[in-house]
Motif scaffolding. Sequence first.
Motif, PDB file in Angstrom:
ATOM      1  N   THR A   1       0.813  -1.209   0.000  1.00  0.00           N
ATOM      2  CA  THR A   1       0.000   0.000   0.000  1.00  0.00           C
ATOM      3  C   THR A   1       0.851   1.265   0.000  1.00  0.00           C
ATOM      4  OG1 THR A   1      -0.142  -0.108   2.414  1.00  0.00           O
ATOM      5  CG2 THR A   1      -1.943  -1.115   1.165  1.00  0.00           C
ATOM      6  N   ALA A   2       2.134   1.139   0.355  1.00  0.00           N
ATOM      7  CA  ALA A   2       3.015   2.302   0.404  1.00  0.00           C
ATOM      8  C   ALA A   2       3.956   2.394  -0.787  1.00  0.00           C
ATOM      9  CB  ALA A   2       3.826   2.298   1.701  1.00  0.00           C
ATOM     10  N   GLY A   3       4.083   1.316  -1.542  1.00  0.00           N
ATOM     11  CA  GLY A   3       4.989   1.313  -2.679  1.00  0.00           C
ATOM     12  C   GLY A   3       5.479  -0.090  -2.987  1.00  0.00           C
ATOM     13  N   ARG A   4       6.338  -0.200  -3.978  1.00  0.00           N
ATOM     14  CA  ARG A   4       6.848  -1.505  -4.389  1.00  0.00           C
ATOM     15  C   ARG A   4       8.098  -1.871  -3.588  1.00  0.00           C
ATOM     16  NH1 ARG A   4       5.919   1.171  -9.124  1.00  0.00           N
ATOM     17  NH2 ARG A   4       8.155   1.407  -9.541  1.00  0.00           N
ATOM     18  N   VAL A   5       8.222  -3.154  -3.265  1.00  0.00           N
ATOM     19  CA  VAL A   5       9.408  -3.659  -2.575  1.00  0.00           C
ATOM     20  C   VAL A   5      10.010  -4.794  -3.391  1.00  0.00           C
ATOM     21  CG1 VAL A   5       8.686  -2.998  -0.254  1.00  0.00           C
ATOM     22  CG2 VAL A   5       8.000  -5.215  -1.150  1.00  0.00           C
ATOM     23  N   GLU A   6      11.321  -4.858  -3.371  1.00  0.00           N
ATOM     24  CA  GLU A   6      12.036  -5.904  -4.093  1.00  0.00           C
ATOM     25  C   GLU A   6      12.675  -6.854  -3.099  1.00  0.00           C
ATOM     26  OE1 GLU A   6      15.524  -6.479  -7.506  1.00  0.00           O
ATOM     27  OE2 GLU A   6      15.159  -4.508  -6.604  1.00  0.00           O
TER      28      GLU A   6
ATOM     29  N   GLY B   1       9.308   4.422  -6.734  1.00  0.00           N
ATOM     30  CA  GLY B   1      10.219   3.409  -7.224  1.00  0.00           C
ATOM     31  C   GLY B   1      10.143   2.123  -6.426  1.00  0.00           C
ATOM     32  N   GLU B   2      11.214   1.345  -6.463  1.00  0.00           N
ATOM     33  CA  GLU B   2      11.265   0.052  -5.800  1.00  0.00           C
ATOM     34  C   GLU B   2      12.198   0.120  -4.597  1.00  0.00           C
ATOM     35  OE1 GLU B   2      12.611  -2.216  -9.043  1.00  0.00           O
ATOM     36  OE2 GLU B   2      10.713  -2.073 -10.151  1.00  0.00           O
ATOM     37  N   ARG B   3      11.671  -0.260  -3.456  1.00  0.00           N
ATOM     38  CA  ARG B   3      12.453  -0.225  -2.216  1.00  0.00           C
ATOM     39  C   ARG B   3      13.123  -1.579  -2.006  1.00  0.00           C
ATOM     40  NH1 ARG B   3      11.442   2.849   2.868  1.00  0.00           N
ATOM     41  NH2 ARG B   3      12.651   1.823   4.516  1.00  0.00           N
TER      42      ARG B   3
END
Length: 201
Positions: free
Chosen positions: A6-11, A47-49
């Motif tokens: 919900t806060a952004g993308r994670v890798e 972006g991706e965290r």
Amino acid sequence: MIVRTTAGRVEGCVVDGVHRFLGVPYADPPVGDRRLLAPAPVTAWEGERPATAYGHTAFQPDEEFTLIPEPKNPGDDFLNLNVYTPDPGAAGMQVTIGGQSAGAAACVTLMTTPAARGLFRNVIAMSGSAANVAPLTSARVPATTQRLAAELGVAATRDGFAKFDQARMVRYLGCMGLDADGARVETHALAASDLAFSLSG
């Protein structure tokens, strides 16, 4: 492996067939003006965290020896969690939470917390219990807060506790055999559960 939160993308990464997403924040850092306040929703990121390394841990006292390894990675953004899953895209997966020692007590307490109902299915509680957690009452929290403030020599307010040096506070809360100045004593007048309730209340 990239997933959306919900806060952004994670890798994350895959180790031995298990998808791991490490150090994923679930709230903003509770520091500065937010110290000793309820957690605030994590700020969204672009972006991706990266989520391939363990996140920061809460400030803890230095101990020369512990029976169970307790890695320390100090930092402000310690409100994070690690997610392990065989398939991050599967629907209806069962969520299991786990903890050791105080973390186990927190997990057991969540089992009886109405607000947490439906958020997880299973619990792994290792070497801990919530047997000494007494119910909060309108009379207990103010009384405990006053006692703790008196022992620390601060005003019995959030601002008063927030001004108390964090290292000394952690030493007091984490090592119940030490007083606020690091001198060893037999016991403290307040139980650990009382101290936690006082600060969170």
